[in-house]
Design an enzyme around this catalytic site. Structure first.
Site, mmCIF file in Angstrom:
data_model
loop_
_atom_site.group_PDB
_atom_site.id
_atom_site.type_symbol
_atom_site.label_atom_id
_atom_site.label_comp_id
_atom_site.label_asym_id
_atom_site.label_seq_id
_atom_site.Cartn_x
_atom_site.Cartn_y
_atom_site.Cartn_z
ATOM 1 N N GLY A 69 0.837 -1.200 0.000
ATOM 2 C CA GLY A 69 0.000 0.000 0.000
ATOM 3 C C GLY A 69 0.865 1.241 0.000
ATOM 4 O O GLY A 69 1.473 1.596 -1.006
ATOM 5 N N THR A 72 4.535 2.074 4.418
ATOM 6 C CA THR A 72 4.937 2.741 5.664
ATOM 7 C C THR A 72 5.105 1.770 6.827
ATOM 8 O O THR A 72 5.256 2.201 7.960
ATOM 9 C CB THR A 72 3.896 3.813 6.064
ATOM 10 O OG1 THR A 72 2.625 3.175 6.256
ATOM 11 C CG2 THR A 72 3.760 4.884 4.994
ATOM 12 N N SER A 73 5.072 0.480 6.552
ATOM 13 C CA SER A 73 5.257 -0.485 7.642
ATOM 14 C C SER A 73 6.574 -0.242 8.369
ATOM 15 O O SER A 73 7.600 0.021 7.736
ATOM 16 C CB SER A 73 5.253 -1.916 7.089
ATOM 17 O OG SER A 73 5.591 -2.825 8.118
ATOM 18 N N GLU A 200 -2.884 -8.741 7.812
ATOM 19 C CA GLU A 200 -1.592 -8.364 7.215
ATOM 20 C C GLU A 200 -1.300 -9.068 5.892
ATOM 21 O O GLU A 200 -0.165 -9.478 5.623
ATOM 22 C CB GLU A 200 -0.459 -8.615 8.220
ATOM 23 C CG GLU A 200 -0.656 -7.813 9.515
ATOM 24 C CD GLU A 200 0.522 -7.885 10.474
ATOM 25 O OE1 GLU A 200 1.653 -8.131 10.021
ATOM 26 O OE2 GLU A 200 0.304 -7.674 11.675
ATOM 27 N N GLY A 201 -2.320 -9.206 5.084
ATOM 28 C CA GLY A 201 -2.105 -9.794 3.761
ATOM 29 C C GLY A 201 -1.944 -11.291 3.759
ATOM 30 O O GLY A 201 -1.719 -11.881 2.703
ATOM 31 N N THR A 202 -2.082 -11.941 4.922
ATOM 32 C CA THR A 202 -1.882 -13.401 4.945
ATOM 33 C C THR A 202 -3.164 -14.176 4.700
ATOM 34 O O THR A 202 -3.112 -15.360 4.394
ATOM 35 C CB THR A 202 -1.288 -13.864 6.295
ATOM 36 O OG1 THR A 202 -2.256 -13.630 7.344
ATOM 37 C CG2 THR A 202 -0.007 -13.116 6.618
ATOM 38 N N ARG A 337 13.758 11.810 10.430
ATOM 39 C CA ARG A 337 14.687 10.737 10.743
ATOM 40 C C ARG A 337 15.891 10.699 9.820
ATOM 41 O O ARG A 337 16.995 10.402 10.242
ATOM 42 C CB ARG A 337 13.960 9.396 10.729
ATOM 43 C CG ARG A 337 12.984 9.300 11.895
ATOM 44 C CD ARG A 337 12.478 7.906 12.020
ATOM 45 N NE ARG A 337 11.967 7.451 10.736
ATOM 46 C CZ ARG A 337 11.669 6.194 10.473
ATOM 47 N NH1 ARG A 337 11.844 5.276 11.393
ATOM 48 N NH2 ARG A 337 11.198 5.850 9.303
ATOM 49 N N TYR A 394 4.001 4.734 23.736
ATOM 50 C CA TYR A 394 4.748 4.908 22.496
ATOM 51 C C TYR A 394 6.113 5.478 22.860
ATOM 52 O O TYR A 394 6.194 6.530 23.503
ATOM 53 C CB TYR A 394 3.988 5.875 21.590
ATOM 54 C CG TYR A 394 4.499 5.981 20.180
ATOM 55 C CD1 TYR A 394 3.907 5.241 19.161
ATOM 56 C CD2 TYR A 394 5.555 6.822 19.853
ATOM 57 C CE1 TYR A 394 4.352 5.354 17.850
ATOM 58 C CE2 TYR A 394 6.007 6.928 18.546
ATOM 59 C CZ TYR A 394 5.405 6.191 17.548
ATOM 60 O OH TYR A 394 5.849 6.300 16.251
#
Lengths: 472, 472
Positions: A69, A72-73, A200-202, A337, A394
């Protein structure tokens, strides 16, 4: 099937779909090694039917399929692993970019998987609607990715997590199309939408998502408070969450993160602010950002209630500048970053969530694990998603990069953090599993949980072409 | 294993666990036939370990296991079907009756599966807490049953559906214990809690549930409104749901249900009320019950907001008597059925849920299906659970019983209603699947959905001892 122009085999195109945006991904992009997995081709289907057709070809030729997609994973979710397969493609869903339908009465909109955050808002905005899903990856990430990874946006306290918005899912699978979601709620067996969301696409390629939408808010109001220390801050957020008085955005920084804000935020008059807070008993502040979105009536009503409770919790109001500056910089983190990497800094984030009675201990343990592994470092923490029963944590980590083994340096620190999390919280609150968290999944959902996921996968993907090596 | 005194083989004990409380169950109990399935024994384990041990014995001897809680299923969920098994037991969980732990800070309580509704409230009440889950089956049904069937209580608008309360589940399975739920929310793959919840005993025996609890409300305020017709009423409820102004209980009756209330409710001064409403433009009223629970401050604040919106929607306030009389009679419905059965009445309920844009059409279609199948009948309908995107529809049916074939009469009417529901809504909003809805599950979740559930079942229950013939 998709047209020759939609099958890309150039190095640049393949490399662009080979990684996500984790610190390790950035390092690997800067210094690619021979074992760096790259897809053999990039395929760009136009619509759900073409996705389905591509999967059928991949089954026939036993080709692995990595859905792609926004890329950005941060957990290796789009790494082009091929498992047992001789070849693997990146299935880039960017052309699935339509708003399929709007049911304003039911507050539902069907969006295709490749629609990015800003485009989703633009398309819905034409109907006076909003999704309200604004994770830090908003600018690049897609509807399909949000669903596949159980994303949570910065305004999740108001708009809910992405899985709360998902009312229906359309998936392409090796065994045919699969559609779920006929009602807002159901007792017709387990909620399989919640199995598709986070898969997750699995378990299939998500091609369309039916989403709960809301009227675009005419009023947005963001402001800042300061609390006297982490425990007081967490208690104040817990009080809001347990009294249904959370603002739509509710974000508490710990002391270290607040100090960095004070040092770097140009819109704050730092010296005057410190004096103002100290005079009100807040010597070492923890900033709290609160933001409401809605009609003027609704925002006023809810803001009054939040303010009333915050005051009772000992919070000192800092004002609009702090809230607005956070709002305007909310997507900037990832962009900074590269500059930090240039300066020899190891910079990464990780996150978890726990029940309230574990939150303080979990924060202490993760901080200790990271600092003892990394040596000289700054570990900042915030709560950005709060629930009646608990909250997310976070962490943002800055450390001097070990130039002899930068990848190993972070892998050891991350492993130490994951060990600290296991048993106290979830291995991921909104970053998903991918490759990086897969070793810790069994401790969280049990050996039986992993086997149930594998069994579900075998049912829809008997030859295992879907996202090999991810999740389970 | 459980002690000889906890294995019951008497006819009365076995018959008592052979049925739930559907109309067909009541008919079958009155006139048992030879093919009426009855468990071969009733086993009463004391705790989760004994449940696990019993399952292992049942695997060894290939004995089917039907988990049994309050026995209030209205869809055949506790029917003692044996499938391919030579024998089947009812696993009565009544002895799992403990409040295991309370984490007041996190607002979590762990309750064992056999705790009934009132006892759960009593145990939590000692800690100043409440679950707030009050389905019509409240007095008899159990925590395990609520979780296994995705129950929704009458106050679901405020407290959420039971699956919203479930933060963790402990299951006994043929392949060992399975525990889920380490954080309020997670992106660590699909939410397997939502697979366990609604699994109706087919994926394991739920032995303990970790639940979100709340402070027991010091104030309860129930009142009634009237709206000028069904469409206006549904629009008013939708307006509340889409503006976060729902009362904790929000229940809209259609005109026919309202007429029955007006005829039977002794606490209403019917003639004066009709005149009062007619003078305000409400000739054919639809009653709306709204109830708030919480602190005085919270109830006042929320009540004001609901009232403001209801007024704008054209609702006329009827007052406290209507609300309070509903509250006091809220669990009485099922108890009246035996008396009606004695009088030759066919009496049953069924329910569904749909997105708002389908709600009116779905109500019309189900009513038409029922009345054309049953002939002379009264079909009442209410919305008792509302969401931003849709609502439940609950039908109560009264008809002259066909004494030559009373079971066939209802089976045909129910089938006609289910056909009308399929495609527009869910086959069950809170009654679950059991035996009765199983034929309609494929249309709702797809052939792949059914296969995924079967695959998950095979993973945890390879020999198929768990609740044979239910769900899938």
């Amino acid at each position: 099937m998709v047209g020759a122009e939609n099958v890309l085999v150039g190095d640049a195109e393949r490399l662009a779909r080979a990684t996500g945006l984790s610190y390790l991904d950035l390092l690997r992009r800067r210094a690619p090694s021979a074992d760096f997995p790259v897809p053999d081709a990039v395929v760009l289907p136009a619509d759900p039917d073409e996705v389905q057709a591509v999967l059928e070809v991949c089954v026939r030729h036993d080709v692995g399929v990595v859905p792609f997609g926004g890329g950005t994973s941060v957990v290796g979710g789009v790494a082009a692993l091929r498992g047992e397969k001789a070849s693997v493609i990146a299935l880039d869903l960017v052309r699935l970019d339509a708003l399929v339908s709007v049911d304003a009465e039911s507050r539902l909109a069907v969006l295709q998987a490749g629609v990015r955050g800003p485009e989703a808002e633009r398309l819905l905005g034409e109907h006076g609607l909003t999704l309200g899903h604004v994770p830090q990856s908003f600018e690049r990430a897609t509807i399909g990715g949000f669903a596949a990874t159980r994303s949570a946006g910065q305004a999740s306290s108001g708009y809910g997590r992405f899985e709360d918005m998902v009312k229906g899912v359309r998936l392409a699978t090796p065994r045919g199309e699969w559609k779920l979601g006929v009602a807002p709620a159901s007792a017709a067996g387990p909620d399989l939408r919640q199995l598709a969301v986070g898969s997750e696409g699995t378990l299939g390629v998500i091609t369309e998502v039916s989403l709960r939408v809301r009227p675009a808010p005419p009023v947005r109001r963001y402001e800042g408070y300061a609390l006297p220390g982490w425990e007081a801050g967490a208690a104040a957020v817990r009080d809001l969450a347990q009294h249904h008085a959370l603002a739509d955005v509710t974000r508490l920084s710990d002391g270290d993160e607040t100090e960095v804000s004070l040092a770097l935020n140009a819109s704050l008059k730092t010296t005057a602010l410190r004096r103002y807070l100290a005079a009100r008993g807040v010597a070492r502040p923890c900033f709290l950002i609160v933001g409401w979105e809605g009609t003027a009536h609704d925002v006023a009503l809810r803001r009054r209630e939040t303010a009333r409770r915050l005051k009772a919790s000992g919070a000192v109001r800092v004002g609009k500048a702090l809230g607005e500056s956070w709002r305007h910089g909310r997507f900037a983190g990832p962009r900074q970053r590269d500059a930090l990497l240039d300066q020899g800094v190891c910079v990464e984030t990780l996150e978890t969530a726990a029940y309230w009675s574990h939150v303080d201990e979990l924060r202490d343990d993760v901080r200790a694990a990271l600092t003892s592994s990394l040596g000289r470092s700054i570990v900042m923490c915030h709560i950005s998603h709060a629930y009646e029963t608990g909250a997310s944590l976070y962490f943002t980590v800055l450390a001097a990069r070990d130039e002899t083994d930068p990848i190993g340096q972070w892998q050891r620190a991350k492993a130490a953090a994951c060990e600290a999390i296991t048993g106290l919280g979830t291995i991921s609150h909104h970053h998903a599993v991918g490759v990086d968290h897969a070793p810790y999944l069994k401790a969280e959902i049990g050996e039986l949980g992993v086997e149930v996921l594998r069994a579900a996968k075998s049912a829809v993907d008997p030859t295992g072409i879907l996202n090999p090596g991810k999740l389970v």
